[in-house]
Scaffold this motif. Structure first.
Motif, PDB file in Angstrom:
ATOM      1  N   LEU A  62      -2.181 -13.305  -7.576  1.00  0.00           N
ATOM      2  CA  LEU A  62      -2.517 -12.865  -6.213  1.00  0.00           C
ATOM      3  C   LEU A  62      -3.939 -12.302  -6.155  1.00  0.00           C
ATOM      4  CD1 LEU A  62       0.830 -11.154  -5.229  1.00  0.00           C
ATOM      5  CD2 LEU A  62      -0.434 -12.646  -3.671  1.00  0.00           C
ATOM      6  N   ASN A  63      -4.501 -12.058  -7.363  1.00  0.00           N
ATOM      7  CA  ASN A  63      -5.830 -11.471  -7.486  1.00  0.00           C
ATOM      8  C   ASN A  63      -5.913 -10.095  -6.796  1.00  0.00           C
ATOM      9  OD1 ASN A  63      -8.438 -11.409  -8.451  1.00  0.00           O
ATOM     10  ND2 ASN A  63      -9.311 -12.420  -6.653  1.00  0.00           N
ATOM     11  N   ILE A  64      -4.887  -9.272  -7.048  1.00  0.00           N
ATOM     12  CA  ILE A  64      -4.868  -7.907  -6.494  1.00  0.00           C
ATOM     13  C   ILE A  64      -4.513  -6.908  -7.603  1.00  0.00           C
ATOM     14  CG2 ILE A  64      -4.220  -8.646  -4.152  1.00  0.00           C
ATOM     15  CD1 ILE A  64      -1.351  -7.744  -4.746  1.00  0.00           C
ATOM     16  N   LYS A  65      -4.737  -5.637  -7.313  1.00  0.00           N
ATOM     17  CA  LYS A  65      -4.385  -4.569  -8.257  1.00  0.00           C
ATOM     18  C   LYS A  65      -3.399  -3.622  -7.576  1.00  0.00           C
ATOM     19  CE  LYS A  65      -8.677  -4.651 -10.881  1.00  0.00           C
ATOM     20  NZ  LYS A  65      -9.890  -3.938 -11.273  1.00  0.00           N
ATOM     21  N   HIS A  66      -2.643  -2.892  -8.400  1.00  0.00           N
ATOM     22  CA  HIS A  66      -1.728  -1.871  -7.879  1.00  0.00           C
ATOM     23  C   HIS A  66      -1.781  -0.692  -8.856  1.00  0.00           C
ATOM     24  CE1 HIS A  66       1.368  -0.861  -4.966  1.00  0.00           C
ATOM     25  NE2 HIS A  66       2.091  -0.329  -5.945  1.00  0.00           N
ATOM     26  N   PRO A  67      -1.758   0.560  -8.342  1.00  0.00           N
ATOM     27  CA  PRO A  67      -1.853   1.719  -9.253  1.00  0.00           C
ATOM     28  C   PRO A  67      -0.775   1.673 -10.343  1.00  0.00           C
ATOM     29  CG  PRO A  67      -1.955   2.419  -6.949  1.00  0.00           C
ATOM     30  CD  PRO A  67      -1.615   0.968  -6.933  1.00  0.00           C
ATOM     31  N   TYR A  68      -1.203   1.896 -11.576  1.00  0.00           N
ATOM     32  CA  TYR A  68      -0.301   1.804 -12.732  1.00  0.00           C
ATOM     33  C   TYR A  68       0.917   2.716 -12.575  1.00  0.00           C
ATOM     34  CZ  TYR A  68       1.365   2.080 -17.545  1.00  0.00           C
ATOM     35  OH  TYR A  68       2.159   2.053 -18.670  1.00  0.00           O
ATOM     36  N   GLU A  69       0.681   3.937 -12.065  1.00  0.00           N
ATOM     37  CA  GLU A  69       1.792   4.895 -11.947  1.00  0.00           C
ATOM     38  C   GLU A  69       2.792   4.512 -10.857  1.00  0.00           C
ATOM     39  OE1 GLU A  69      -1.693   6.596  -9.555  1.00  0.00           O
ATOM     40  OE2 GLU A  69      -1.379   5.544 -11.467  1.00  0.00           O
ATOM     41  N   HIS A  70       2.430   3.531 -10.031  1.00  0.00           N
ATOM     42  CA  HIS A  70       3.332   3.059  -8.974  1.00  0.00           C
ATOM     43  C   HIS A  70       4.010   1.730  -9.342  1.00  0.00           C
ATOM     44  CE1 HIS A  70       1.322   5.590  -5.558  1.00  0.00           C
ATOM     45  NE2 HIS A  70       2.011   6.314  -6.431  1.00  0.00           N
ATOM     46  N   ILE A  71       3.972   1.385 -10.628  1.00  0.00           N
ATOM     47  CA  ILE A  71       4.586   0.122 -11.070  1.00  0.00           C
ATOM     48  C   ILE A  71       5.836   0.400 -11.913  1.00  0.00           C
ATOM     49  CG2 ILE A  71       4.267  -1.838 -12.648  1.00  0.00           C
ATOM     50  CD1 ILE A  71       1.436  -2.136 -11.567  1.00  0.00           C
ATOM     51  N   ARG A  72       6.920  -0.320 -11.599  1.00  0.00           N
ATOM     52  CA  ARG A  72       8.151  -0.251 -12.397  1.00  0.00           C
ATOM     53  C   ARG A  72       8.463  -1.679 -12.848  1.00  0.00           C
ATOM     54  NH1 ARG A  72       6.444   3.960 -11.364  1.00  0.00           N
ATOM     55  NH2 ARG A  72       7.417   5.758 -10.352  1.00  0.00           N
ATOM     56  N   ASP A  73       8.001  -2.007 -14.066  1.00  0.00           N
ATOM     57  CA  ASP A  73       8.116  -3.372 -14.576  1.00  0.00           C
ATOM     58  C   ASP A  73       9.311  -3.456 -15.532  1.00  0.00           C
ATOM     59  OD1 ASP A  73       7.772  -5.861 -15.861  1.00  0.00           O
ATOM     60  OD2 ASP A  73       5.594  -5.773 -15.617  1.00  0.00           O
ATOM     61  N   HIS A 131       0.821  -1.205   0.000  1.00  0.00           N
ATOM     62  CA  HIS A 131       0.000   0.000   0.000  1.00  0.00           C
ATOM     63  C   HIS A 131       0.866   1.272   0.000  1.00  0.00           C
ATOM     64  CE1 HIS A 131      -3.412   2.604   0.645  1.00  0.00           C
ATOM     65  NE2 HIS A 131      -2.780   3.164   1.660  1.00  0.00           N
ATOM     66  N   GLY A 132       0.639   2.131  -1.010  1.00  0.00           N
ATOM     67  CA  GLY A 132       1.363   3.403  -1.092  1.00  0.00           C
ATOM     68  C   GLY A 132       2.811   3.285  -1.545  1.00  0.00           C
ATOM     69  N   LYS A 133       3.234   2.075  -1.964  1.00  0.00           N
ATOM     70  CA  LYS A 133       4.632   1.857  -2.343  1.00  0.00           C
ATOM     71  C   LYS A 133       4.784   1.782  -3.868  1.00  0.00           C
ATOM     72  CE  LYS A 133       5.645   1.673   1.948  1.00  0.00           C
ATOM     73  NZ  LYS A 133       5.871   0.514   2.754  1.00  0.00           N
ATOM     74  N   ILE A 134       6.027   2.004  -4.318  1.00  0.00           N
ATOM     75  CA  ILE A 134       6.367   1.796  -5.727  1.00  0.00           C
ATOM     76  C   ILE A 134       6.731   0.315  -5.871  1.00  0.00           C
ATOM     77  CG2 ILE A 134       7.883   2.452  -7.646  1.00  0.00           C
ATOM     78  CD1 ILE A 134       6.337   4.855  -6.674  1.00  0.00           C
ATOM     79  N   LEU A 135       6.050  -0.395  -6.760  1.00  0.00           N
ATOM     80  CA  LEU A 135       6.256  -1.837  -6.916  1.00  0.00           C
ATOM     81  C   LEU A 135       7.157  -2.131  -8.117  1.00  0.00           C
ATOM     82  CD1 LEU A 135       5.618  -4.770  -6.135  1.00  0.00           C
ATOM     83  CD2 LEU A 135       3.526  -4.600  -7.513  1.00  0.00           C
ATOM     84  N   VAL A 136       8.268  -2.804  -7.833  1.00  0.00           N
ATOM     85  CA  VAL A 136       9.237  -3.188  -8.867  1.00  0.00           C
ATOM     86  C   VAL A 136       9.118  -4.689  -9.102  1.00  0.00           C
ATOM     87  CG1 VAL A 136      11.722  -3.282  -9.416  1.00  0.00           C
ATOM     88  CG2 VAL A 136      10.805  -1.351  -8.103  1.00  0.00           C
ATOM     89  N   GLY A 137       9.310  -5.122 -10.350  1.00  0.00           N
ATOM     90  CA  GLY A 137       9.286  -6.557 -10.637  1.00  0.00           C
ATOM     91  C   GLY A 137       9.409  -6.800 -12.136  1.00  0.00           C
ATOM     92  N   HIS A 138       9.319  -8.070 -12.522  1.00  0.00           N
ATOM     93  CA  HIS A 138       9.431  -8.443 -13.931  1.00  0.00           C
ATOM     94  C   HIS A 138       8.155  -9.181 -14.342  1.00  0.00           C
ATOM     95  CE1 HIS A 138      11.861  -9.136 -17.571  1.00  0.00           C
ATOM     96  NE2 HIS A 138      11.185 -10.277 -17.666  1.00  0.00           N
ATOM     97  N   ALA A 139       7.492  -8.664 -15.377  1.00  0.00           N
ATOM     98  CA  ALA A 139       6.203  -9.226 -15.820  1.00  0.00           C
ATOM     99  C   ALA A 139       5.234  -9.270 -14.641  1.00  0.00           C
ATOM    100  CB  ALA A 139       6.392 -10.613 -16.426  1.00  0.00           C
ATOM    101  N   LEU A 140       5.061  -8.122 -14.006  1.00  0.00           N
ATOM    102  CA  LEU A 140       4.263  -8.031 -12.774  1.00  0.00           C
ATOM    103  C   LEU A 140       2.787  -8.355 -12.984  1.00  0.00           C
ATOM    104  CD1 LEU A 140       5.895  -4.937 -11.044  1.00  0.00           C
ATOM    105  CD2 LEU A 140       5.586  -7.182 -10.003  1.00  0.00           C
ATOM    106  N   ARG A 141       2.326  -8.240 -14.209  1.00  0.00           N
ATOM    107  CA  ARG A 141       0.912  -8.544 -14.466  1.00  0.00           C
ATOM    108  C   ARG A 141       0.586  -9.974 -14.031  1.00  0.00           C
ATOM    109  NH1 ARG A 141      -1.060  -7.678 -20.487  1.00  0.00           N
ATOM    110  NH2 ARG A 141      -0.690  -5.504 -19.939  1.00  0.00           N
ATOM    111  N   ASN A 142       1.499 -10.903 -14.322  1.00  0.00           N
ATOM    112  CA  ASN A 142       1.285 -12.314 -13.939  1.00  0.00           C
ATOM    113  C   ASN A 142       1.223 -12.473 -12.418  1.00  0.00           C
ATOM    114  OD1 ASN A 142       1.484 -12.866 -16.676  1.00  0.00           O
ATOM    115  ND2 ASN A 142       3.674 -13.351 -16.564  1.00  0.00           N
ATOM    116  N   ASP A 143       2.126 -11.775 -11.720  1.00  0.00           N
ATOM    117  CA  ASP A 143       2.160 -11.881 -10.250  1.00  0.00           C
ATOM    118  C   ASP A 143       0.892 -11.297  -9.629  1.00  0.00           C
ATOM    119  OD1 ASP A 143       4.803 -12.996 -10.202  1.00  0.00           O
ATOM    120  OD2 ASP A 143       5.610 -11.007 -10.617  1.00  0.00           O
TER     121      ASP A 143
END
Length: 301
Positions: A212-223, A196-208
């Protein structure tokens, strides 16, 4: 007669002089007595008490450079009274400390560093196959690390339906790992709170995120799989694998056998750290272009 009067007036003057001198001597003695009064005279006592009340503020101000030296008993010197004068604006009423102690620069830096470390989190999941031929994904393990690569969460998840393919050679998951895993809903809840409220980093995060059946704000994603300047350099514009990216950017080999979600999350964070400044500038530029474009079209409606 004149001589007598002269003699008499001289005698009177001498007497007057002696009386005056005696009075002056008495006054001087009284003055000296007052000067030699002990430090418990009301005015001085009050001044000393005020200095004692002020002392903690003086200590706090010095705490940034050397806390131990600052807390040592202070001797009242000229500089001590100078400190007292400087501290007066920070006191209210009867000289009581006004508000909490000011944070030292080093403590502020540490706090800022910690916040920065935990503002960016990298996540990776391992999945097993369910359904016909194990074609559908089900979460088996989720790992989250901070910017330093410290593990904040690493959990195996109990299967919610029959596993038809453990995919062990890739996932590294074995039946006993998830048989003793935690309940999906509980793990999902932990992940949501952590991200919550964090910048999420990962590779092919859509799959993860899907598994997990969760969403994260697009602007807070670094894929790392979707950052175009990186894919242009590493894989000629095609989506690069995490393995290929890690070798190209960090010079490290990962996924030589079974995958490990902690290792993969750390690899994604390592790649991001290496190019973070450029990445953030790239996003800012994109945002400005988007706003300008939006404004331009809005203007001509």
């Amino acid at each position: 007669m004149a001589a007598k009067m002269s003699s008499k007036s001289t005698t009177q003057r001498q007497k007057q002089f002696d009386e005056n001198r005696n009075k002056s001597g008495a006054n001087n003695n009284n003055h000296n007595k007052n000067n030699n009064k002990p430090a418990d005279s009301p005015r001085l006592q009050k001044s000393m008490e005020r200095l004692q009340v002020q002392q903690p503020n003086v200590n706090r101000r010095a705490a940034g450079s050397n806390w131990l030296a600052a807390t040592a008993p202070a001797t009242i010197t000229a500089s001590g009274s100078e400190n007292q004068r400087e501290q007066k604006p920070n006191t209210s009423g009867g000289g009581a400390p006004d508000g909490p102690p000011a944070m030292s620069k080093s403590a502020h830096r540490r706090l800022k560093k910690k916040a920065e470390r935990n503002r960016y989190l990298a996540m990776d999941c391992e999945m097993v196959g369910v359904g016909f031929n194990g074609n559908d994904d089900m979460l088996a393990r989720v790992s989250i690390v901070n910017r330093n690569g410290d593990v904040l969460l690493d959990k195996h998840v109990k299967p919610r339906q029959e596993v038809t393919d453990y995919r062990t050679s890739v996932s590294g998951i074995r039946p006993q790992d998830i048989a003793n895993g935690e309940d999906f809903a509980a793990v999902q809840d932990e992940v949501v709170k952590l991200l919550h409220g964090k910048i999420l980093v990962g590779h092919a995060l859509r799959n993860d995120l899907n598994v997990l059946n969760i969403k994260h704000p697009y602007e807070h994603i670094r894929d790392t799989s979707r950052y175009k300047p990186l894919s242009k350099v590493v894989s000629n514009g095609h989506t690069p694998s995490l393995k290929r990216l890690t070798l190209a950017v960090l010079g490290q080999e990962i996924q030589t056998g079974e995958h490990n979600s902690v290792e993969d999350a750390r690899a994604a964070m390592g790649i991001f750290n290496r190019i973070a400044d450029d990445w953030e500038k790239h996003l800012e530029k994109q945002q400005q272009q988007h706003q300008h474009h939006h404004h331009y079209h809005g203007h001509h409606k």
